[in-house]
Design a protein around this motif. Sequence first.
Motif, PDB file in Angstrom:
ATOM      1  N   ASP A  76       1.335  34.459  19.915  1.00 48.20           N
ATOM      2  CA  ASP A  76       1.418  34.902  21.305  1.00 48.20           C
ATOM      3  C   ASP A  76       2.553  34.087  21.905  1.00 48.20           C
ATOM      4  OD1 ASP A  76      -0.789  36.613  21.174  1.00 48.20           O
ATOM      5  OD2 ASP A  76      -2.184  35.095  21.889  1.00 48.20           O
ATOM      6  N   ALA A  77       3.410  34.726  22.675  1.00 48.20           N
ATOM      7  CA  ALA A  77       4.555  34.021  23.246  1.00 48.20           C
ATOM      8  C   ALA A  77       4.830  34.514  24.661  1.00 48.20           C
ATOM      9  CB  ALA A  77       5.793  34.237  22.370  1.00 48.20           C
ATOM     10  N   TRP A  78       5.398  33.634  25.470  1.00 46.38           N
ATOM     11  CA  TRP A  78       5.780  33.966  26.838  1.00 46.38           C
ATOM     12  C   TRP A  78       7.232  33.579  27.052  1.00 46.38           C
ATOM     13  CZ3 TRP A  78       1.122  32.457  25.164  1.00 46.38           C
ATOM     14  CH2 TRP A  78       0.007  33.196  25.574  1.00 46.38           C
ATOM     15  N   THR A  79       7.980  34.476  27.672  1.00 43.79           N
ATOM     16  CA  THR A  79       9.385  34.203  27.959  1.00 43.79           C
ATOM     17  C   THR A  79       9.495  33.317  29.196  1.00 43.79           C
ATOM     18  OG1 THR A  79       9.709  36.090  29.426  1.00 43.79           O
ATOM     19  CG2 THR A  79      10.001  36.485  27.049  1.00 43.79           C
ATOM     20  N   VAL A  80      10.688  32.798  29.442  1.00 42.60           N
ATOM     21  CA  VAL A  80      10.901  31.981  30.630  1.00 42.60           C
ATOM     22  C   VAL A  80      10.677  32.791  31.905  1.00 42.60           C
ATOM     23  CG1 VAL A  80      12.414  30.301  29.509  1.00 42.60           C
ATOM     24  CG2 VAL A  80      13.407  32.315  30.592  1.00 42.60           C
ATOM     25  N   GLY A  81      10.799  34.109  31.812  1.00 47.11           N
ATOM     26  CA  GLY A  81      10.550  34.984  32.955  1.00 47.11           C
ATOM     27  C   GLY A  81       9.097  35.382  33.116  1.00 47.11           C
ATOM     28  N   GLY A  82       8.220  34.902  32.209  1.00 48.86           N
ATOM     29  CA  GLY A  82       6.795  35.178  32.309  1.00 48.86           C
ATOM     30  C   GLY A  82       6.305  36.382  31.525  1.00 48.86           C
ATOM     31  N   GLN A  83       7.181  37.061  30.797  1.00 48.33           N
ATOM     32  CA  GLN A  83       6.765  38.230  30.013  1.00 48.33           C
ATOM     33  C   GLN A  83       6.011  37.788  28.764  1.00 48.33           C
ATOM     34  OE1 GLN A  83       7.283  41.808  30.421  1.00 48.33           O
ATOM     35  NE2 GLN A  83       5.709  41.608  28.843  1.00 48.33           N
ATOM     36  N   TYR A  84       4.867  38.417  28.505  1.00 53.50           N
ATOM     37  CA  TYR A  84       4.096  38.145  27.292  1.00 53.50           C
ATOM     38  C   TYR A  84       4.671  38.959  26.126  1.00 53.50           C
ATOM     39  CZ  TYR A  84       0.495  38.565  23.756  1.00 53.50           C
ATOM     40  OH  TYR A  84      -0.166  38.574  22.553  1.00 53.50           O
ATOM     41  N   LEU A  85       4.819  38.304  24.970  1.00 51.36           N
ATOM     42  CA  LEU A  85       5.285  38.963  23.750  1.00 51.36           C
ATOM     43  C   LEU A  85       4.304  38.681  22.616  1.00 51.36           C
ATOM     44  CD1 LEU A  85       9.073  37.975  23.768  1.00 51.36           C
ATOM     45  CD2 LEU A  85       8.047  40.095  24.637  1.00 51.36           C
ATOM     46  N   TYR A  86       4.093  39.671  21.778  1.00 56.98           N
ATOM     47  CA  TYR A  86       3.267  39.540  20.584  1.00 56.98           C
ATOM     48  C   TYR A  86       4.213  39.575  19.390  1.00 56.98           C
ATOM     49  CZ  TYR A  86       0.005  41.061  16.903  1.00 56.98           C
ATOM     50  OH  TYR A  86      -0.720  41.190  15.742  1.00 56.98           O
ATOM     51  N   LEU A  87       4.213  38.516  18.588  1.00 54.12           N
ATOM     52  CA  LEU A  87       5.095  38.388  17.435  1.00 54.12           C
ATOM     53  C   LEU A  87       4.263  38.518  16.168  1.00 54.12           C
ATOM     54  CD1 LEU A  87       6.948  35.103  18.552  1.00 54.12           C
ATOM     55  CD2 LEU A  87       7.381  37.438  19.334  1.00 54.12           C
ATOM     56  N   ARG A  88       4.677  39.383  15.236  1.00 54.46           N
ATOM     57  CA  ARG A  88       3.881  39.598  14.025  1.00 54.46           C
ATOM     58  C   ARG A  88       4.794  39.853  12.829  1.00 54.46           C
ATOM     59  NH1 ARG A  88      -1.441  42.911  12.948  1.00 54.46           N
ATOM     60  NH2 ARG A  88      -1.130  43.422  10.775  1.00 54.46           N
ATOM     61  N   TYR A  89       4.383  39.297  11.679  1.00 47.43           N
ATOM     62  CA  TYR A  89       5.093  39.500  10.421  1.00 47.43           C
ATOM     63  C   TYR A  89       4.057  39.725   9.326  1.00 47.43           C
ATOM     64  CZ  TYR A  89       8.011  38.518   6.354  1.00 47.43           C
ATOM     65  OH  TYR A  89       8.673  38.603   5.161  1.00 47.43           O
ATOM     66  N   ARG A  90       4.131  40.890   8.653  1.00 53.08           N
ATOM     67  CA  ARG A  90       3.185  41.210   7.587  1.00 53.08           C
ATOM     68  C   ARG A  90       3.844  42.184   6.613  1.00 53.08           C
ATOM     69  NH1 ARG A  90      -2.950  43.568   8.329  1.00 53.08           N
ATOM     70  NH2 ARG A  90      -3.493  43.386   6.143  1.00 53.08           N
ATOM     71  N   HIS A  91       3.654  41.942   5.309  1.00 57.10           N
ATOM     72  CA  HIS A  91       4.216  42.794   4.254  1.00 57.10           C
ATOM     73  C   HIS A  91       5.730  42.955   4.405  1.00 57.10           C
ATOM     74  CE1 HIS A  91       0.154  43.620   3.073  1.00 57.10           C
ATOM     75  NE2 HIS A  91      -0.125  44.247   4.199  1.00 57.10           N
ATOM     76  N   GLY A  92       6.409  41.901   4.857  1.00 53.17           N
ATOM     77  CA  GLY A  92       7.852  41.942   5.029  1.00 53.17           C
ATOM     78  C   GLY A  92       8.314  42.664   6.282  1.00 53.17           C
ATOM     79  N   LEU A  93       7.371  43.096   7.108  1.00 50.35           N
ATOM     80  CA  LEU A  93       7.686  43.802   8.344  1.00 50.35           C
ATOM     81  C   LEU A  93       7.484  42.874   9.531  1.00 50.35           C
ATOM     82  CD1 LEU A  93       5.744  47.106   7.591  1.00 50.35           C
ATOM     83  CD2 LEU A  93       8.169  46.669   7.190  1.00 50.35           C
ATOM     84  N   GLY A  94       8.503  42.741  10.333  1.00 49.75           N
ATOM     85  CA  GLY A  94       8.400  41.919  11.530  1.00 49.75           C
ATOM     86  C   GLY A  94       8.527  42.778  12.765  1.00 49.75           C
ATOM     87  N   CYS A  95       7.828  42.391  13.830  1.00 54.37           N
ATOM     88  CA  CYS A  95       7.972  43.117  15.088  1.00 54.37           C
ATOM     89  C   CYS A  95       7.694  42.195  16.257  1.00 54.37           C
ATOM     90  CB  CYS A  95       7.070  44.348  15.156  1.00 54.37           C
ATOM     91  SG  CYS A  95       5.328  43.997  15.340  1.00 54.37           S
ATOM     92  N   VAL A  96       8.324  42.538  17.359  1.00 51.89           N
ATOM     93  CA  VAL A  96       8.079  41.874  18.639  1.00 51.89           C
ATOM     94  C   VAL A  96       7.716  42.976  19.618  1.00 51.89           C
ATOM     95  CG1 VAL A  96       9.051  40.468  20.499  1.00 51.89           C
ATOM     96  CG2 VAL A  96       9.775  40.075  18.117  1.00 51.89           C
ATOM     97  N   GLU A  97       6.505  42.885  20.151  1.00 54.54           N
ATOM     98  CA  GLU A  97       6.028  43.843  21.147  1.00 54.54           C
ATOM     99  C   GLU A  97       5.866  43.132  22.474  1.00 54.54           C
ATOM    100  OE1 GLU A  97       2.285  45.231  19.655  1.00 54.54           O
ATOM    101  OE2 GLU A  97       3.184  46.182  17.903  1.00 54.54           O
ATOM    102  N   TRP A  98       6.106  43.843  23.579  1.00 58.14           N
ATOM    103  CA  TRP A  98       5.825  43.280  24.895  1.00 58.14           C
ATOM    104  C   TRP A  98       4.601  44.004  25.453  1.00 58.14           C
ATOM    105  CZ3 TRP A  98       5.927  46.707  28.913  1.00 58.14           C
ATOM    106  CH2 TRP A  98       6.683  47.861  28.761  1.00 58.14           C
ATOM    107  N   HIS A  99       3.781  43.233  26.149  1.00 56.38           N
ATOM    108  CA  HIS A  99       2.560  43.736  26.766  1.00 56.38           C
ATOM    109  C   HIS A  99       2.395  43.033  28.109  1.00 56.38           C
ATOM    110  CE1 HIS A  99       1.345  45.622  22.969  1.00 56.38           C
ATOM    111  NE2 HIS A  99       1.688  44.498  22.373  1.00 56.38           N
ATOM    112  N   THR A 100       1.482  43.523  28.915  1.00 56.50           N
ATOM    113  CA  THR A 100       1.228  42.872  30.206  1.00 56.50           C
ATOM    114  C   THR A 100       0.539  41.531  30.023  1.00 56.50           C
ATOM    115  OG1 THR A 100      -0.818  44.127  30.466  1.00 56.50           O
ATOM    116  CG2 THR A 100       1.163  45.016  31.520  1.00 56.50           C
ATOM    117  N   GLY A 101      -0.118  41.316  28.904  1.00 55.76           N
ATOM    118  CA  GLY A 101      -0.769  40.048  28.604  1.00 55.76           C
ATOM    119  C   GLY A 101      -1.464  40.125  27.267  1.00 55.76           C
ATOM    120  N   PRO A 102      -1.951  38.995  26.763  1.00 57.09           N
ATOM    121  CA  PRO A 102      -2.583  38.978  25.440  1.00 57.09           C
ATOM    122  C   PRO A 102      -3.897  39.755  25.388  1.00 57.09           C
ATOM    123  CG  PRO A 102      -2.718  36.821  26.471  1.00 57.09           C
ATOM    124  CD  PRO A 102      -1.862  37.676  27.348  1.00 57.09           C
TER     125      PRO A 102
END
Length: 100
Positions: free
Chosen positions: A24-50
């Motif tokens: 779970d990650a938050w940017t300096v601007g307060g945006q929540y990001l979900y970071l995931r890596y599985r089976h060689g696939l990486g993604c960064v998703e943004w959501h309103t919160g965790p």
Amino acid sequence: MDTDEGRKLIRVVQTCSACPSQWDAWTVGGQYLYLRYRHGLGCVEWHTGPEVEADTAESWNGGLSGLLVEWDDGTGGGDISLEDFLAVAGLELAPGASVS
């Protein structure tokens, strides 16, 4: 989301260390990001919160969630260091960022 603020992380919390590696990650601007890596696939998703259910159609179709970046490194791997993930995703830690 401002490009600079959207790419610098002020807080990162590892929620799973392997298979998948995720944070779970938050940017300096307060945006929540979900970071995931599985089976060689990486993604960064943004959501309103965790607490947002990331897989629901309402979240994605209602504009509460979105995909920032994704990639396939071809390895089929299940774990990745935060440093390597950030480099591939085009993200970076802000000065003084909290990482746990």
